[in-house]
Design a protein around this motif. Structure first.
Motif, short mmCIF file in Angstrom:
data_model
loop_
_atom_site.label_atom_id
_atom_site.label_comp_id
_atom_site.label_asym_id
_atom_site.label_seq_id
_atom_site.Cartn_x
_atom_site.Cartn_y
_atom_site.Cartn_z
N SER A 56 -36.94 -20.40 45.46
CA SER A 56 -36.61 -19.38 44.46
C SER A 56 -36.67 -17.99 45.08
CB SER A 56 -37.57 -19.47 43.28
OG SER A 56 -37.45 -20.71 42.62
N ILE A 57 -37.70 -17.77 45.92
CA ILE A 57 -37.79 -16.49 46.61
C ILE A 57 -36.57 -16.27 47.51
CG2 ILE A 57 -39.14 -15.16 48.27
CD1 ILE A 57 -41.64 -16.59 47.23
N HIS A 58 -36.14 -17.33 48.18
CA HIS A 58 -34.95 -17.23 49.03
C HIS A 58 -33.71 -16.93 48.20
CE1 HIS A 58 -31.89 -18.16 52.00
NE2 HIS A 58 -31.42 -19.12 51.21
N LEU A 59 -33.56 -17.60 47.05
CA LEU A 59 -32.39 -17.35 46.19
C LEU A 59 -32.36 -15.92 45.69
CD1 LEU A 59 -32.19 -20.60 44.01
CD2 LEU A 59 -30.60 -19.88 45.80
N ALA A 60 -33.54 -15.38 45.36
CA ALA A 60 -33.60 -14.03 44.79
C ALA A 60 -33.16 -12.96 45.78
CB ALA A 60 -35.02 -13.73 44.33
N THR A 61 -33.05 -13.29 47.06
CA THR A 61 -32.63 -12.31 48.07
C THR A 61 -31.15 -12.44 48.42
OG1 THR A 61 -33.26 -13.82 49.87
CG2 THR A 61 -34.95 -12.29 49.05
N LEU A 62 -30.40 -13.26 47.67
CA LEU A 62 -28.98 -13.47 47.96
C LEU A 62 -28.11 -12.78 46.92
CD1 LEU A 62 -29.05 -17.28 48.86
CD2 LEU A 62 -29.24 -15.33 50.42
N ASN A 63 -26.84 -12.60 47.25
CA ASN A 63 -25.90 -12.03 46.28
C ASN A 63 -25.44 -13.11 45.31
OD1 ASN A 63 -24.35 -13.56 47.98
ND2 ASN A 63 -22.72 -12.04 48.24
N LYS A 64 -24.59 -12.74 44.36
CA LYS A 64 -24.19 -13.67 43.31
C LYS A 64 -23.50 -14.91 43.88
CE LYS A 64 -21.64 -13.91 38.94
NZ LYS A 64 -20.85 -13.15 37.93
N ALA A 65 -22.71 -14.74 44.91
CA ALA A 65 -22.02 -15.87 45.53
C ALA A 65 -22.91 -16.66 46.47
CB ALA A 65 -20.78 -15.39 46.28
N MET A 66 -24.15 -16.20 46.68
CA MET A 66 -25.13 -16.85 47.55
C MET A 66 -24.61 -16.99 48.97
SD MET A 66 -26.98 -19.70 45.11
CE MET A 66 -25.48 -20.57 44.68
N THR A 67 -23.90 -15.96 49.42
CA THR A 67 -23.34 -15.97 50.78
C THR A 67 -23.88 -14.84 51.64
OG1 THR A 67 -21.45 -14.65 50.02
CG2 THR A 67 -21.20 -17.06 50.01
N LYS A 68 -24.61 -13.90 51.03
CA LYS A 68 -25.04 -12.71 51.76
C LYS A 68 -26.46 -12.34 51.38
CE LYS A 68 -23.77 -7.86 52.57
NZ LYS A 68 -22.85 -6.76 52.17
N PHE A 69 -27.25 -11.98 52.38
CA PHE A 69 -28.63 -11.54 52.15
C PHE A 69 -28.62 -10.09 51.71
CE2 PHE A 69 -32.53 -9.50 53.72
CZ PHE A 69 -33.49 -10.30 53.11
N ILE A 70 -29.23 -9.80 50.54
CA ILE A 70 -29.24 -8.42 50.01
C ILE A 70 -30.66 -7.90 49.82
CG2 ILE A 70 -26.99 -8.62 48.90
CD1 ILE A 70 -28.44 -9.11 46.28
N GLY A 71 -31.67 -8.65 50.24
CA GLY A 71 -33.05 -8.18 50.14
C GLY A 71 -33.51 -8.04 48.70
N PHE A 72 -33.97 -6.85 48.33
CA PHE A 72 -34.47 -6.60 46.98
C PHE A 72 -33.38 -6.05 46.05
CE2 PHE A 72 -38.22 -6.24 49.73
CZ PHE A 72 -39.06 -7.13 49.10
N GLY A 73 -32.13 -6.28 46.39
CA GLY A 73 -31.03 -5.76 45.59
C GLY A 73 -31.04 -6.26 44.15
N ASN A 74 -31.34 -7.53 43.96
CA ASN A 74 -31.38 -8.08 42.60
C ASN A 74 -32.49 -7.44 41.76
OD1 ASN A 74 -29.22 -9.97 42.75
ND2 ASN A 74 -30.52 -11.34 43.94
N PHE A 75 -33.64 -7.22 42.39
CA PHE A 75 -34.75 -6.59 41.66
C PHE A 75 -34.42 -5.14 41.31
CE2 PHE A 75 -36.73 -10.02 44.09
CZ PHE A 75 -37.46 -10.66 43.09
N GLU A 76 -33.77 -4.41 42.23
CA GLU A 76 -33.37 -3.03 41.94
C GLU A 76 -32.38 -2.99 40.79
OE1 GLU A 76 -31.85 -1.48 45.56
OE2 GLU A 76 -33.79 -1.49 46.61
N PHE A 77 -31.48 -3.96 40.75
CA PHE A 77 -30.51 -4.03 39.66
C PHE A 77 -31.21 -4.30 38.33
CE2 PHE A 77 -27.77 -6.73 36.98
CZ PHE A 77 -26.74 -5.84 36.75
N LEU A 78 -32.20 -5.20 38.33
CA LEU A 78 -32.92 -5.51 37.09
C LEU A 78 -33.72 -4.31 36.59
CD1 LEU A 78 -34.25 -9.10 37.86
CD2 LEU A 78 -32.48 -8.49 36.21
N PHE A 79 -34.36 -3.60 37.50
CA PHE A 79 -35.20 -2.48 37.10
C PHE A 79 -34.41 -1.36 36.42
CE2 PHE A 79 -38.41 -3.52 40.69
CZ PHE A 79 -38.89 -4.58 39.93
N LYS A 80 -33.11 -1.32 36.67
CA LYS A 80 -32.28 -0.28 36.06
C LYS A 80 -31.69 -0.70 34.70
CE LYS A 80 -30.88 1.54 40.59
NZ LYS A 80 -29.76 1.75 41.53
N ARG A 81 -31.94 -1.94 34.30
CA ARG A 81 -31.38 -2.43 33.04
C ARG A 81 -32.42 -2.34 31.93
NH1 ARG A 81 -27.98 -7.89 33.45
NH2 ARG A 81 -27.58 -7.18 31.31
#
Length: 312
Positions: A56-81
């Motif tokens: 799950s930790i590994h999945l959370a660091t990927l983009n929507k297509a699960m092809t690219k590592f984006i680090g904490f990008g998903n968490f940054e997106f959530l914090f702005k919503r």
């Protein structure tokens, strides 16, 4: 002539030393055997719990297509919503309220059941455990019918008092109340049976001594019952808090997060984003946010238990 009076003086000490050594060796062998016997279970738990957690930790660091590592990008997106923070608030309100009322009702019912004669107590224990034994999804479907705006048994009863109809699951306040109510109905028997078992271990001599000192009912509860049950209360609360935070089926069946996402909790919103929305990494990020909250709660509760244990 040999003086034998001093020869056996070291024998008792030597025997006790050998006994201690043999006892340590036996305990070590038993510990090793116990570890080897539980090793398959440990491996099974590792595969079913630890691996999904790290995945799950590994999945959370990927983009929507699960092809690219984006680090904490998903968490940054959530914090702005705003919806994310509304889900955090709703999850905390839901978990804390439900656990509080489950503990309170379980404590009261446990005392009532404890005062019932032993022969009748078994029957009452069995009946009171029924809500906890029934699968939550099945019992929640029955509650869904009770809350139905057109065929609700609650609204039918209220109509005799010229009240209603109430749209139980269509208004935000009532929908939150219904979810908490069903969770309390399902979880209170667990608290009851744990507290009842703890009450059985409280010595009657303590109550008798408190009564002789002039303590009333409330003082016996406050100064005798609660201190003796404090550890089991803390552990039960922590366990229920974890289960309640991760609850999915009750909210999903009753409201599916509605109206207007106002009743979403972590599990249902993660399902909405990850499975229904097709963004599995974002859903994994939502689910992982439960860990810091539960970790902080576990640290405070377990630290309090260890502190009392060291004082004792």
């Amino acid at each position: 002539m040999v003086d034998v009076a001093f020869q056996p003086t070291g024998l008792p000490q030597a025997r006790s030393t050998r006994k201690r050594a043999s006892l340590r060796a036996a305990l070590k062998r038993k510990s090793t055997s116990a570890f080897l016997m539980t090793l398959p279970l440990i491996l099974l738990i590792s595969i079913m719990v630890i691996y999904p957690a790290f995945y799950s930790i590994h999945l959370a660091t990927l983009n929507k297509a699960m092809t690219k590592f984006i680090g904490f990008g998903n968490f940054e997106f959530l914090f702005k919503r705003e919806t994310f923070w509304m889900v955090v608030k709703q999850s905390c309100i839901f978990a804390i309220s439900a656990v509080f009322f489950k503990a309170l009702i379980g404590f009261i019912v446990a005392h009532l059941a404890h005062n019932i004669p032993s022969k009748k107590q078994r029957k009452w224990r069995g009946m009171l455990l029924v809500p906890w034994v029934i699968p939550p999804a099945m019992s929640t479907l029955a509650w869904l019918w009770l809350f139905d705006p057109s065929y609700s048994a609650f609204n039918y009863t209220l109509s005799f008092f010229n009240i209603g109809p109430i749209y139980w699951l269509g208004e935000t306040g009532w929908a939150r109340f219904c979810i908490i109510l069903v969770n309390v109905w399902f979880g209170a028997p667990f608290f009851m049976i744990m507290y009842l078992a703890s009450l059985k271990s409280v010595p009657e001599q303590l109550y008798e001594a408190a009564a002789i000192d002039g303590a009333n009912w409330w003082q016996r509860i406050w100064y005798v019952t609660l201190p003796m049950m404090r550890n089991i209360i803390a552990i039960t609360t922590l366990f229920s808090l974890i289960v309640t935070f991760a609850n999915f089926d009750i909210t999903r069946i009753l409201t599916a997060g509605g109206p207007l996402d106002r009743t979403h909790i972590f599990a249902t919103w993660a399902f909405r984003l990850g499975i229904e929305g097709g963004d599995i990494p974002l859903g994994a990020s939502v689910s992982l946010f439960m860990f810091p909250i539960l970790g902080i709660a576990a640290i405070f509760i377990l630290r309090d238990i260890n502190k009392r244990g060291n004082e004792a």
